[in-house]
Design an enzyme around this catalytic site. Sequence first.
Site, short mmCIF file in Angstrom:
data_model
loop_
_atom_site.label_atom_id
_atom_site.label_comp_id
_atom_site.label_asym_id
_atom_site.label_seq_id
_atom_site.Cartn_x
_atom_site.Cartn_y
_atom_site.Cartn_z
N HIS A 277 0.82 -1.21 0.00
CA HIS A 277 0.00 0.00 0.00
C HIS A 277 0.86 1.27 0.00
O HIS A 277 1.91 1.34 0.62
CB HIS A 277 -0.93 0.02 1.21
CG HIS A 277 -0.20 0.11 2.52
ND1 HIS A 277 0.16 1.31 3.09
CD2 HIS A 277 0.24 -0.86 3.36
CE1 HIS A 277 0.78 1.09 4.23
NE2 HIS A 277 0.85 -0.22 4.42
N HIS B 101 12.54 -1.41 -12.08
CA HIS B 101 12.38 -2.86 -12.23
C HIS B 101 12.37 -3.49 -10.84
O HIS B 101 13.36 -3.41 -10.11
CB HIS B 101 13.52 -3.43 -13.07
CG HIS B 101 13.39 -4.90 -13.34
ND1 HIS B 101 14.27 -5.58 -14.16
CD2 HIS B 101 12.50 -5.84 -12.93
CE1 HIS B 101 13.92 -6.86 -14.22
NE2 HIS B 101 12.85 -7.03 -13.47
#
EC number: 2.3.1.203
Length: 216
Positions: free
Chosen positions: A137, A146
């Site tokens: 979250h 990446h």
Amino acid sequence: MKNVAIVGDGGHGKVIRELINARSDTRLAAVLDDKFKTFEGGKEWYTGPPKAVTELRRLIPDVLFLIAVGNNSVRKQLAERLGLGKDDFITLIHPSAIVSKSAVIGEGTVIMAGAIIQADARIGAHCIINTGAVAEHDNQISDYVHLSPRATLSGAVSVQEGAHVGTGASVIPQIIIGAWSIVGAGSAVIRSIPDRVTAAGAPARIISSIQTSNKG
């Protein structure tokens, strides 16, 4: 059905091809890579060099693009070199990925099989959220990042442009990973990491600087 052209035909490109095939609303229309010297039509898709973008768009006006290159710096260079707009890139999410309805994901980003994107996460453009990676979250993930397979970002982590979080690395809440930095595989990040360094270990420590500009 969305026609998708990928730019890049290496190992990452193979995975993207299978992701496209796994979805019911996409089909592979073309593979563009420097190894192809001429633009040609094959039995299943077109092939050609990246500069064939214009010709491909003439033949398939609704084609959407995804840069299937694992290297963050090269991915940025290609995104700028192709001369395409934001709406010309597709965001691809594997059917087995779990993505919160409140998450925001930028153009050209790919979410691989088994990845989890939680509530209010923000993911930029042309990112790779690889197999089984977790963005918890309130994560803020900038462009060209990446997250390698099984990398885990706890809540409210910020990852700056072009950073690479290695396979199986874990990051505790509210950490900042600096731009174009690399977190080694299996590392445990418990302190923020500045721009353009490599950090590794448990706990992660800076082991070297990264001198290249990575500006594309």
